[in-house]
Write a protein that holds these residues in place. Structure first.
Motif, PDB file in Angstrom:
ATOM      1  N   ARG A  13       0.861  -1.261   0.029  1.00 14.66           N
ATOM      2  CA  ARG A  13       0.019  -0.049   0.093  1.00 14.66           C
ATOM      3  C   ARG A  13       0.908   1.375  -0.039  1.00 14.66           C
ATOM      4  N   ASN A  17       0.705   4.438  -2.614  1.00 15.32           N
ATOM      5  CA  ASN A  17       0.629   5.616  -2.169  1.00 15.32           C
ATOM      6  C   ASN A  17       1.758   6.729  -2.796  1.00 15.32           C
ATOM      7  N   ARG A  21       1.232   9.556  -5.205  1.00 11.15           N
ATOM      8  CA  ARG A  21       1.490  11.024  -4.951  1.00 11.15           C
ATOM      9  C   ARG A  21       2.360  11.467  -6.307  1.00 11.15           C
ATOM     10  N   TRP A 115      17.559   5.727   9.418  1.00  7.64           N
ATOM     11  CA  TRP A 115      18.043   6.629   8.216  1.00  7.64           C
ATOM     12  C   TRP A 115      19.546   6.605   8.228  1.00  7.64           C
ATOM     13  N   ASN A 134      20.142  11.020   3.120  1.00  6.58           N
ATOM     14  CA  ASN A 134      19.644   9.733   3.913  1.00  6.58           C
ATOM     15  C   ASN A 134      18.670   9.086   3.318  1.00  6.58           C
ATOM     16  N   TYR A 136      15.565   5.684   4.239  1.00  7.73           N
ATOM     17  CA  TYR A 136      15.062   4.689   5.478  1.00  7.73           C
ATOM     18  C   TYR A 136      15.329   3.259   5.071  1.00  7.73           C
ATOM     19  N   VAL A 138      15.086  -0.673   6.805  1.00  7.89           N
ATOM     20  CA  VAL A 138      14.730  -1.698   7.944  1.00  7.89           C
ATOM     21  C   VAL A 138      14.793  -3.286   7.272  1.00  7.89           C
ATOM     22  N   GLU A 176       9.804   4.584  -0.719  1.00  2.00           N
ATOM     23  CA  GLU A 176       8.420   5.048  -0.543  1.00  2.00           C
ATOM     24  C   GLU A 176       8.349   5.545   0.875  1.00  2.00           C
ATOM     25  N   LYS A 177       9.312   5.478   1.957  1.00  5.48           N
ATOM     26  CA  LYS A 177       9.448   6.252   2.972  1.00  5.48           C
ATOM     27  C   LYS A 177      10.470   7.060   3.521  1.00  5.48           C
ATOM     28  N   ALA A 179      11.135  10.142   2.594  1.00  2.00           N
ATOM     29  CA  ALA A 179      10.792  11.560   2.515  1.00  2.00           C
ATOM     30  C   ALA A 179      11.329  12.276   0.854  1.00  2.00           C
ATOM     31  N   ALA A 180      11.761  13.157   0.863  1.00  2.00           N
ATOM     32  CA  ALA A 180      11.963  13.961  -0.396  1.00  2.00           C
ATOM     33  C   ALA A 180      13.087  13.284  -1.266  1.00  2.00           C
ATOM     34  N   GLU A 183      11.481  10.377  -2.700  1.00  2.00           N
ATOM     35  CA  GLU A 183      10.662  10.601  -3.903  1.00  2.00           C
ATOM     36  C   GLU A 183      11.472  10.836  -5.103  1.00  2.00           C
TER      37      GLU A 183
END
Lengths: 192, 250
Positions: A13, A17, A21, A115, A134, A136, A138, A176-177, A179-180, A183
């Protein structure tokens, strides 16, 4: 149309998103024809390697992914499954990238969560990204560095933060997590 | 280098952000999504949404809010508050949350931690621990800090790690709302004892408090609410300061 491959992995999901965006249409699907005829394919994933590979095989998605000619972007587990082999569940993977996937030694906190910055960045996917940017992460397993590595991250060991071979791209981090910066990378992929 | 995370927490009631002092005295701090977007612009590393009025009826409202957040926010976020079952967890994950935080329900039924880890992976399991120092020991409290338990905080933290928690959100009730700084001692003890990230929470009042918690403990992140909500410190200003103090931040 952008196809996001649907399989037994989480986090689909948020990829959807992120694509939306940026103003692109996308569809989450495991339908071979829809995937084959889409402009670009995203292969996301959070989960466990062996059960994910089993699911892909059962649905003939393994051979389909390898045969794709349009730009394909693997994310997180997606990148790991595009490597040769994963120590997670001793899993034979798709073999697109010439690297194996290993578990982080527990010298520091595992999973590598949070990050971190990218080094030795090259290629179109990461155009405009610098060592100070930076993203993200996991993950508890990492893809080794190899000739397909287009960005390195150093956590316990230096590993492939992003990879590319021909039309196949992948990032270990969750763009996707991210930030800029994330993106921008997703935009690079979608615009090429 | 892995960065220390700065995490604003949004306490949610009926879709709006509120913040209590010492777990009581609720003040309105604005629309949740507006505030979340502002934090993302200021380079927050993650967001935590805690539904402080999570009753059966409100649960559906929460899923709808999570869906809206997931559409608009491009950094990881955690959702917690009144989550009792794997069903609740599934609803929140499906709505788009990256992590789910459980607290009282984990104490009531520790097996829930393992079930969540098995189904969704440890990376999305946050166990929130509310702790209070009394009679010379750090003890675990539940029900929003209202009910004491016989659990010692250190033993509980080790247990939740063993059960599959991916992260511990440690709130000191003695410090929460005081603005006198984080609880360095218990945060240090827990972050040395477990091999999963520990997020320090409760008591942030100045930029120096963040420096202190990162220098004196192994905390991976620090969480605060009111100082960010009411504009006392902006996240970007805090990060600029931490950079000058050689704390690695994004």
């Amino acid at each position: 149309m952008i196809a996001i491959i649907k399989y037994n992995a989480g986090n689909i999901r948020s990829v959807e998103n992120a694509v939306k965006r940026l103003g692109y249409d996308c569809i989450i699907t495991d339908n071979a024809d829809q995937i084959r005829t889409s402009e670009k394919v995203i292969f996301p994933g959070v989960g466990e390697a062996s059960s994910a590979m089993n699911y892909l095989k059962k649905n003939n998605l393994d051979t389909l992914i390898k045969s794709l000619n349009q730009p394909v972007l693997g994310i997180c587990l997606g990148q790991q499954l595009m490597c040769k082999y994963s120590d997670e569940g001793n899993t034979g993977c798709l073999g697109i990238f010439d690297a194996s996937v290993k578990k982080f030694p527990p010298n520091e906190l595992v999973p590598h969560m949070g990050w971190n910055n990218l080094e030795n960045v090259k290629g179109e996917l990461l155009k405009g990204i610098s060592i100070n940017d930076n993203v993200y992460f996991v993950h508890s397993y990492y893809s080794e560095t190899c000739t397909n590595t287009i960005a390195v991250c150093d956590y316990i060991v230096p590993f492939s933060a992003a990879m590319q071979k021909d039309n196949f791209y992948a990032t270990q981090f969750h763009l996707e997590k991210s930030a800029a910066v994330g993106e921008k990378i997703l935009k690079n992929f979608l615009e090429q | 280098m892995l960065k220390k995370r700065i995490i604003p927490c949004l306490d949610i009631k009926d879709g709006r952000t509120v913040k209590g002092v010492n777990f009581l005295d609720i003040r309105d701090a604005g629309d949740a999504i507006d505030l979340a977007k502002k934090y993302v612009r200021e380079s927050a590393d993650e967001l935590v949404f805690l539904d402080i009025t999570a009753t059966e009826e409100k649960r559906k409202t929460l899923s709808a809010l999570v869906e809206k957040i997931a559409k608009e926010i491009n950094i990881p976020f955690t959702v917690g508050g009144g989550i009792n079952s794997l069903e609740d967890v599934s609803a929140i994950i499906k709505a788009g949350a990256d992590k789910v935080s459980i607290n009282s329900s984990a104490v009531k039924r520790p097996g829930l931690i393992s079930e969540m880890a098995e189904q969704y992976g440890s990376q999305c399991v946050v166990v929130a621990i509310d702790t209070k120092f009394e009679n010379n020991a750090w003890m675990v409290y539940v029900n929003g800090g209202k009910t004491p338990t016989p659990l010692k905080t250190l033993a509980w933290a080790k247990q939740v790690e063993k059960l599959g928690a991916g992260e511990i959100l440690l709130t000191s009730m003695n410090n929460d709302g005081t603005k006198n700084g984080f609880a360095v001692d218990i945060t240090n003890e827990i972050s040395e004892a477990v091999n999963i990230p520990v997020i320090a929470s409760g008591g942030a009042g100045t930029k120096a408090h963040f420096k202190e918690i990162f220098e004196q403990t192994k905390a991976s992140g620090a969480l605060a609410a009111s100082i960010f909500h009411f504009g006392e410190i902006s996240i970007s200003e805090l990060k600029d300061y931490l950079k000058t103090q050689n704390i690695p931040v994004r």
